[in-house]
Design a protein around this motif. Structure first.
Motif, PDB file in Angstrom:
ATOM      1  N   ARG A 189      16.429  48.570  17.206  1.00 33.30           N
ATOM      2  CA  ARG A 189      16.643  47.115  17.737  1.00 33.30           C
ATOM      3  C   ARG A 189      15.501  46.648  18.522  1.00 33.30           C
ATOM      4  O   ARG A 189      15.108  45.487  18.334  1.00 33.30           O
ATOM      5  N   ILE A 190      14.957  47.460  19.552  1.00 28.65           N
ATOM      6  CA  ILE A 190      13.599  47.028  20.183  1.00 28.65           C
ATOM      7  C   ILE A 190      12.503  46.684  19.333  1.00 28.65           C
ATOM      8  O   ILE A 190      11.796  45.618  19.493  1.00 28.65           O
ATOM      9  N   LEU A 191      12.112  47.319  18.313  1.00 29.49           N
ATOM     10  CA  LEU A 191      11.141  47.384  17.350  1.00 29.49           C
ATOM     11  C   LEU A 191      11.328  45.988  16.654  1.00 29.49           C
ATOM     12  O   LEU A 191      10.608  45.270  16.472  1.00 29.49           O
ATOM     13  N   SER A 192      12.508  45.856  15.914  1.00 27.41           N
ATOM     14  CA  SER A 192      12.804  44.842  15.094  1.00 27.41           C
ATOM     15  C   SER A 192      12.910  43.458  15.957  1.00 27.41           C
ATOM     16  O   SER A 192      12.331  42.343  15.692  1.00 27.41           O
ATOM     17  N   ILE A 193      13.457  43.633  17.355  1.00 24.13           N
ATOM     18  CA  ILE A 193      13.385  42.232  17.900  1.00 24.13           C
ATOM     19  C   ILE A 193      11.878  41.886  18.332  1.00 24.13           C
ATOM     20  O   ILE A 193      11.357  40.674  18.457  1.00 24.13           O
ATOM     21  N   ALA A 194      11.119  42.978  18.683  1.00 22.53           N
ATOM     22  CA  ALA A 194       9.640  42.582  19.100  1.00 22.53           C
ATOM     23  C   ALA A 194       8.975  42.104  17.858  1.00 22.53           C
ATOM     24  O   ALA A 194       8.254  41.233  17.810  1.00 22.53           O
ATOM     25  N   ILE A 195       9.300  42.584  16.491  1.00 32.00           N
ATOM     26  CA  ILE A 195       8.521  41.935  15.343  1.00 32.00           C
ATOM     27  C   ILE A 195       9.132  40.402  15.123  1.00 32.00           C
ATOM     28  O   ILE A 195       8.251  39.652  15.029  1.00 32.00           O
ATOM     29  N   ALA A 196      10.453  40.247  15.429  1.00 26.54           N
ATOM     30  CA  ALA A 196      10.797  38.686  15.374  1.00 26.54           C
ATOM     31  C   ALA A 196      10.004  38.141  16.606  1.00 26.54           C
ATOM     32  O   ALA A 196       9.789  36.764  16.161  1.00 26.54           O
ATOM     33  N   VAL A 197       9.817  38.476  17.465  1.00 26.83           N
ATOM     34  CA  VAL A 197       8.957  37.836  18.951  1.00 26.83           C
ATOM     35  C   VAL A 197       7.674  37.598  18.320  1.00 26.83           C
ATOM     36  O   VAL A 197       7.175  36.413  18.708  1.00 26.83           O
ATOM     37  N   MET A 198       7.141  38.430  17.640  1.00 24.37           N
ATOM     38  CA  MET A 198       5.786  38.152  17.164  1.00 24.37           C
ATOM     39  C   MET A 198       5.676  37.166  16.289  1.00 24.37           C
ATOM     40  O   MET A 198       4.683  36.524  16.022  1.00 24.37           O
ATOM     41  N   GLY A 199       7.084  36.899  15.468  1.00 27.43           N
ATOM     42  CA  GLY A 199       6.833  35.801  14.589  1.00 27.43           C
ATOM     43  C   GLY A 199       7.068  34.523  15.356  1.00 27.43           C
ATOM     44  O   GLY A 199       6.521  33.437  14.707  1.00 27.43           O
ATOM     45  N   VAL A 200       7.560  34.387  16.479  1.00 25.32           N
ATOM     46  CA  VAL A 200       7.714  33.292  17.239  1.00 25.32           C
ATOM     47  C   VAL A 200       6.382  32.956  17.693  1.00 25.32           C
ATOM     48  O   VAL A 200       5.689  31.977  17.704  1.00 25.32           O
ATOM     49  N   VAL A 201       5.820  33.829  18.265  1.00 27.34           N
ATOM     50  CA  VAL A 201       4.176  33.620  18.687  1.00 27.34           C
ATOM     51  C   VAL A 201       3.502  33.141  17.694  1.00 27.34           C
ATOM     52  O   VAL A 201       2.466  32.468  18.019  1.00 27.34           O
ATOM     53  N   HIS A 202       3.640  33.888  16.547  1.00 23.65           N
ATOM     54  CA  HIS A 202       2.833  33.153  15.347  1.00 23.65           C
ATOM     55  C   HIS A 202       2.966  31.827  15.250  1.00 23.65           C
ATOM     56  O   HIS A 202       1.951  31.039  14.904  1.00 23.65           O
ATOM     57  N   ILE A 203       4.305  31.228  15.301  1.00 23.05           N
ATOM     58  CA  ILE A 203       4.695  29.867  14.919  1.00 23.05           C
ATOM     59  C   ILE A 203       3.887  28.992  16.120  1.00 23.05           C
ATOM     60  O   ILE A 203       3.251  28.033  15.824  1.00 23.05           O
ATOM     61  N   VAL A 204       4.213  29.585  17.341  1.00 22.10           N
ATOM     62  CA  VAL A 204       3.707  28.662  18.332  1.00 22.10           C
ATOM     63  C   VAL A 204       2.158  28.648  18.182  1.00 22.10           C
ATOM     64  O   VAL A 204       1.435  27.661  18.427  1.00 22.10           O
ATOM     65  N   ALA A 205       1.570  29.987  18.008  1.00 20.92           N
ATOM     66  CA  ALA A 205      -0.070  29.937  17.645  1.00 20.92           C
ATOM     67  C   ALA A 205      -0.527  28.790  16.637  1.00 20.92           C
ATOM     68  O   ALA A 205      -1.554  28.401  16.712  1.00 20.92           O
ATOM     69  N   THR A 206       0.505  28.538  15.720  1.00 21.68           N
ATOM     70  CA  THR A 206       0.023  27.550  14.524  1.00 21.68           C
ATOM     71  C   THR A 206      -0.272  26.432  14.928  1.00 21.68           C
ATOM     72  O   THR A 206      -1.188  25.671  14.479  1.00 21.68           O
ATOM     73  N   PHE A 207       0.520  25.803  16.312  1.00 27.02           N
ATOM     74  CA  PHE A 207       0.321  24.459  16.769  1.00 27.02           C
ATOM     75  C   PHE A 207      -0.669  24.499  17.640  1.00 27.02           C
ATOM     76  O   PHE A 207      -1.206  23.486  18.170  1.00 27.02           O
ATOM     77  N   THR A 208      -1.358  25.527  18.107  1.00 26.80           N
ATOM     78  CA  THR A 208      -2.596  25.381  18.696  1.00 26.80           C
ATOM     79  C   THR A 208      -3.806  25.416  17.991  1.00 26.80           C
ATOM     80  O   THR A 208      -3.775  25.605  16.684  1.00 26.80           O
ATOM     81  N   PRO A 209      -4.850  24.846  18.424  1.00 28.78           N
ATOM     82  CA  PRO A 209      -5.916  24.595  17.670  1.00 28.78           C
ATOM     83  C   PRO A 209      -6.575  25.748  17.135  1.00 28.78           C
ATOM     84  O   PRO A 209      -6.833  26.610  17.472  1.00 28.78           O
ATOM     85  N   LEU A 210      -6.658  25.662  15.698  1.00 27.63           N
ATOM     86  CA  LEU A 210      -7.048  26.780  15.034  1.00 27.63           C
ATOM     87  C   LEU A 210      -8.573  26.674  14.993  1.00 27.63           C
ATOM     88  O   LEU A 210      -9.001  25.552  14.520  1.00 27.63           O
ATOM     89  N   ILE A 211      -9.301  27.645  15.111  1.00 26.99           N
ATOM     90  CA  ILE A 211     -10.661  27.487  15.023  1.00 26.99           C
ATOM     91  C   ILE A 211     -11.452  27.248  13.438  1.00 26.99           C
ATOM     92  O   ILE A 211     -10.991  27.829  12.518  1.00 26.99           O
ATOM     93  N   GLY A 212     -11.788  26.042  13.480  1.00 30.78           N
ATOM     94  CA  GLY A 212     -12.451  25.581  12.038  1.00 30.78           C
ATOM     95  C   GLY A 212     -11.563  25.215  11.415  1.00 30.78           C
ATOM     96  O   GLY A 212     -11.850  24.699  10.290  1.00 30.78           O
ATOM     97  N   ILE A 213     -10.112  24.879  11.526  1.00 34.75           N
ATOM     98  CA  ILE A 213      -9.376  24.304  10.596  1.00 34.75           C
ATOM     99  C   ILE A 213      -9.668  22.553  10.370  1.00 34.75           C
ATOM    100  O   ILE A 213      -9.315  22.386   9.414  1.00 34.75           O
ATOM    101  N   ASP A 214     -10.081  22.138  11.607  1.00 31.07           N
ATOM    102  CA  ASP A 214     -10.293  20.937  11.299  1.00 31.07           C
ATOM    103  C   ASP A 214     -11.622  20.500  10.698  1.00 31.07           C
ATOM    104  O   ASP A 214     -11.683  19.449  10.215  1.00 31.07           O
ATOM    105  N   GLN A 215     -12.296  21.554  10.219  1.00 32.49           N
ATOM    106  CA  GLN A 215     -13.351  21.241   9.211  1.00 32.49           C
ATOM    107  C   GLN A 215     -12.698  21.444   7.497  1.00 32.49           C
ATOM    108  O   GLN A 215     -13.985  21.077   6.858  1.00 32.49           O
TER     109      GLN A 215
END
Length: 121
Positions: free
Chosen positions: A7-33
């Protein structure tokens, strides 16, 4: 203990998914090019990867306690584990210098190893 670890590992993986989505909306290096169509594709792929981690992590968390009582869940559970493992291996393969990729890979590997240790006969 092993059920709690799953349960701890699977919830941690889900949290990593949330972090991944949040990181999508931060400026990605070079994506504006990139051209706008490629920017949209990169954003979509990033969001879908995060969503996959969230969904798979939560499914593993919900299903792991029900495997013994409902044997028909074993195959979907294994498919989810294989999909997560493919995601973790791909993350390291394509983003070798990214600590997030390594953390995700290690979490997924621990989850898979825990599953096989718990279910060996």
């Amino acid at each position: 203990m092993k059920d709690k670890l799953t349960r701890i590992l699977s919830i941690a993986i889900a949290v990593m998914g949330v972090v991944h989505i949040v990181a999508t909306f931060t400026p990605l290096i070079g994506i504006d090019q990139l051209p706008e169509t490629k920017q949209n594709a990169m954003t979509y792929m990033s969001l879908m990867c995060g969503a996959m981690l969230i969904v798979c992590g939560l499914l593993i968390s919900m299903l792991h306690g029900k495997l013994k009582a409902h044997s028909f869940l074993r195959m979907p559970y294994m498919i989810i584990l294989v999909a997560l493992l493919a995601d973790g291996i791909s993350a390291v393969a394509f983003m070798f210098h990214n600590p997030f990729a390594w953390a995700l890979f290690i979490l997924i590997l621990c989850l898979v190893i825990n599953h096989f240790i718990k279910n060996r006969k």
